[in-house]
Scaffold this motif. Structure first.
Motif, PDB file in Angstrom:
ATOM      1  N   LEU A 101       1.039  -1.231  -0.164  1.00 29.56           N
ATOM      2  CA  LEU A 101      -0.012   0.082  -0.074  1.00 29.56           C
ATOM      3  C   LEU A 101       0.971   1.118   0.143  1.00 29.56           C
ATOM      4  N   ASN A 102       2.159   1.211   0.524  1.00 34.29           N
ATOM      5  CA  ASN A 102       2.955   2.306   0.400  1.00 34.29           C
ATOM      6  C   ASN A 102       4.082   2.542  -0.540  1.00 34.29           C
ATOM      7  N   SER A 103       4.608   1.333  -1.061  1.00 36.89           N
ATOM      8  CA  SER A 103       5.536   1.315  -1.828  1.00 36.89           C
ATOM      9  C   SER A 103       5.285   1.065  -3.339  1.00 36.89           C
ATOM     10  N   VAL A 104       4.044   0.327  -3.390  1.00 35.22           N
ATOM     11  CA  VAL A 104       3.571   0.059  -4.894  1.00 35.22           C
ATOM     12  C   VAL A 104       2.569   0.833  -5.291  1.00 35.22           C
ATOM     13  N   GLU A 105       1.369   0.592  -4.469  1.00 35.52           N
ATOM     14  CA  GLU A 105       0.089   1.315  -4.939  1.00 35.52           C
ATOM     15  C   GLU A 105       0.298   2.726  -5.286  1.00 35.52           C
ATOM     16  N   PRO A 106       0.828   3.731  -4.601  1.00 34.46           N
ATOM     17  CA  PRO A 106       1.008   4.981  -4.883  1.00 34.46           C
ATOM     18  C   PRO A 106       1.250   5.254  -6.311  1.00 34.46           C
ATOM     19  N   MET A 107       2.520   4.595  -6.989  1.00 32.90           N
ATOM     20  CA  MET A 107       2.866   4.742  -8.207  1.00 32.90           C
ATOM     21  C   MET A 107       1.672   4.213  -9.150  1.00 32.90           C
ATOM     22  N   MET A 108       0.993   3.076  -8.847  1.00 33.00           N
ATOM     23  CA  MET A 108      -0.256   2.510  -9.869  1.00 33.00           C
ATOM     24  C   MET A 108      -1.291   3.647  -9.914  1.00 33.00           C
ATOM     25  N   PHE A 109      -1.505   4.149  -8.583  1.00 32.18           N
ATOM     26  CA  PHE A 109      -2.521   5.273  -8.464  1.00 32.18           C
ATOM     27  C   PHE A 109      -2.263   6.516  -9.347  1.00 32.18           C
ATOM     28  N   GLU A 110      -0.833   6.958  -9.217  1.00 34.39           N
ATOM     29  CA  GLU A 110      -0.490   7.958 -10.107  1.00 34.39           C
ATOM     30  C   GLU A 110      -0.530   7.401 -11.697  1.00 34.39           C
ATOM     31  N   LEU A 111      -0.372   6.379 -11.858  1.00 30.82           N
ATOM     32  CA  LEU A 111      -0.382   6.013 -13.240  1.00 30.82           C
ATOM     33  C   LEU A 111      -1.868   6.000 -13.636  1.00 30.82           C
ATOM     34  N   GLY A 112      -2.929   5.692 -12.976  1.00 31.93           N
ATOM     35  CA  GLY A 112      -4.203   5.650 -13.069  1.00 31.93           C
ATOM     36  C   GLY A 112      -4.600   7.253 -13.485  1.00 31.93           C
ATOM     37  N   ASN A 113      -4.046   8.078 -12.636  1.00 26.69           N
ATOM     38  CA  ASN A 113      -4.478   9.482 -12.751  1.00 26.69           C
ATOM     39  C   ASN A 113      -3.801  10.011 -14.196  1.00 26.69           C
ATOM     40  N   VAL A 114      -2.581   9.592 -14.494  1.00 24.53           N
ATOM     41  CA  VAL A 114      -1.809   9.987 -15.844  1.00 24.53           C
ATOM     42  C   VAL A 114      -2.744   9.371 -17.010  1.00 24.53           C
ATOM     43  N   ASP A 115      -3.045   8.091 -16.784  1.00 24.23           N
ATOM     44  CA  ASP A 115      -3.783   7.396 -18.067  1.00 24.23           C
ATOM     45  C   ASP A 115      -5.227   7.615 -18.500  1.00 24.23           C
ATOM     46  N   ILE A 116      -5.846   8.066 -17.160  1.00 24.54           N
ATOM     47  CA  ILE A 116      -7.476   8.099 -17.247  1.00 24.54           C
ATOM     48  C   ILE A 116      -7.934   9.385 -16.984  1.00 24.54           C
ATOM     49  N   PHE A 117      -7.335  10.231 -15.920  1.00 26.18           N
ATOM     50  CA  PHE A 117      -8.129  11.402 -15.650  1.00 26.18           C
ATOM     51  C   PHE A 117      -7.268  12.613 -16.205  1.00 26.18           C
ATOM     52  N   ALA A 118      -6.105  12.452 -16.719  1.00 30.86           N
ATOM     53  CA  ALA A 118      -5.281  13.628 -17.179  1.00 30.86           C
ATOM     54  C   ALA A 118      -4.721  13.240 -18.530  1.00 30.86           C
ATOM     55  N   LYS A 119      -5.222  12.300 -19.011  1.00 27.21           N
ATOM     56  CA  LYS A 119      -4.550  11.632 -20.245  1.00 27.21           C
ATOM     57  C   LYS A 119      -4.426  12.698 -21.397  1.00 27.21           C
ATOM     58  N   ASP A 120      -5.231  13.626 -21.403  1.00 22.80           N
ATOM     59  CA  ASP A 120      -4.879  14.820 -22.598  1.00 22.80           C
ATOM     60  C   ASP A 120      -4.083  15.835 -21.969  1.00 22.80           C
ATOM     61  N   ALA A 137      -1.926  -8.366  -4.272  1.00 18.65           N
ATOM     62  CA  ALA A 137      -2.393  -8.903  -5.479  1.00 18.65           C
ATOM     63  C   ALA A 137      -3.367  -7.848  -6.089  1.00 18.65           C
ATOM     64  N   THR A 138      -4.149  -7.104  -5.084  1.00 21.58           N
ATOM     65  CA  THR A 138      -5.190  -6.048  -5.492  1.00 21.58           C
ATOM     66  C   THR A 138      -4.359  -4.902  -5.997  1.00 21.58           C
ATOM     67  N   VAL A 139      -3.195  -4.698  -5.565  1.00 24.36           N
ATOM     68  CA  VAL A 139      -2.420  -3.641  -6.055  1.00 24.36           C
ATOM     69  C   VAL A 139      -1.728  -3.770  -7.354  1.00 24.36           C
TER      70      VAL A 139
END
Length: 222
Positions: free
Chosen positions: A110-129, A173-175
């Protein structure tokens, strides 16, 4: 099926989320833990669009999940996982070192892996343009690859993080599922096989089906 109308354990979850989030909302974690342990639980579904005012007294940011277990109420999916895992050695080993390892891996997920995955979601979904997102993505992908390389090395040939399945694997696994669509997990054979092994567990399938069944196809109009 452990989802019931009445149970000592109640999981608060959303009744609708956008398509990209279906199957990924964090109430999946406590659902999975309950399914692994055969614990009955009830759902308390709230609107993601118009979150009840009293929910903010339980979860300061209005997020899910929140768990009520008898007289205990707890928020944050990681804390909830640890609370549930303490009920049974199938998720939390009794041996002091193995217990410490399980707790450490939950925090690592939750601290060493998920934050980067969350940021990737932000980059690819919410701010992709957005121009900044296009500039950020290559460096972010490289950083995630570095983290996943270290994770893959730590996992090695083991079936699970502690050899036997534990609460640590629910968290990790969920991360890792959050990085599947970007193709990142597939780059690491050990991690890909590990994720397949985790998500092939019947308890995960039941938890995922229960979450999806609880979600409306469309939000309720405000």
């Amino acid at each position: 099926m452990p989802v019931t109308d009445q149970a000592d354990i109640v999981i608060t979850a959303f009744d609708w989320v956008p398509d990209f989030a279906r199957g990924f909302v964090r109430d999946l974690r406590p659902r999975w833990a309950c399914e692994e342990l055969g614990l009955d639980y009830a759902e308390h579904l709230i609107s993601a669009m118009e979150r009840p005012a009293d929910h903010y007294r339980l979860q300061p940011w209005g997020q899910v999940p929140v768990l009520r277990d008898g007289e205990v109420t707890i928020f944050e999916s990681g804390a909830i996982l640890l609370h549930l895992a303490e009920k049974d050695e199938r998720l939390m080993p009794a041996d002091p070192q193995r217990r410490a390892n399980a707790i450490a891996w939950v925090f690592a997920a939750l601290n060493s892996v998920e934050p980067m995955m969350f940021e990737l979601g932000n980059v690819d979904i919410f701010a992709k343009d957005e121009e900044w997102a296009k500039l950020r993505r290559p460096g972010l992908i490289d950083f995630i690859r570095t983290r996943l390389t270290r994770l893959s090395d730590a996992l090695g040939e083991k079936d699970y993080l502690l050899d036997d399945f534990s609460v640590a694997d629910i968290a990790m696994a969920t991360v890792l599922r959050e990085g599947v669509e970007a193709g990142l997990v597939a780059e690491f054979p050990h991690l890909s096989a590990y994720l397949d092994r985790c998500t092939a567990r019947p308890a995960f399938t039941r938890a995922l089906e229960a979450q999806l069944a609880s979600l409306r196809l469309n939000p309720v109009a405000a």
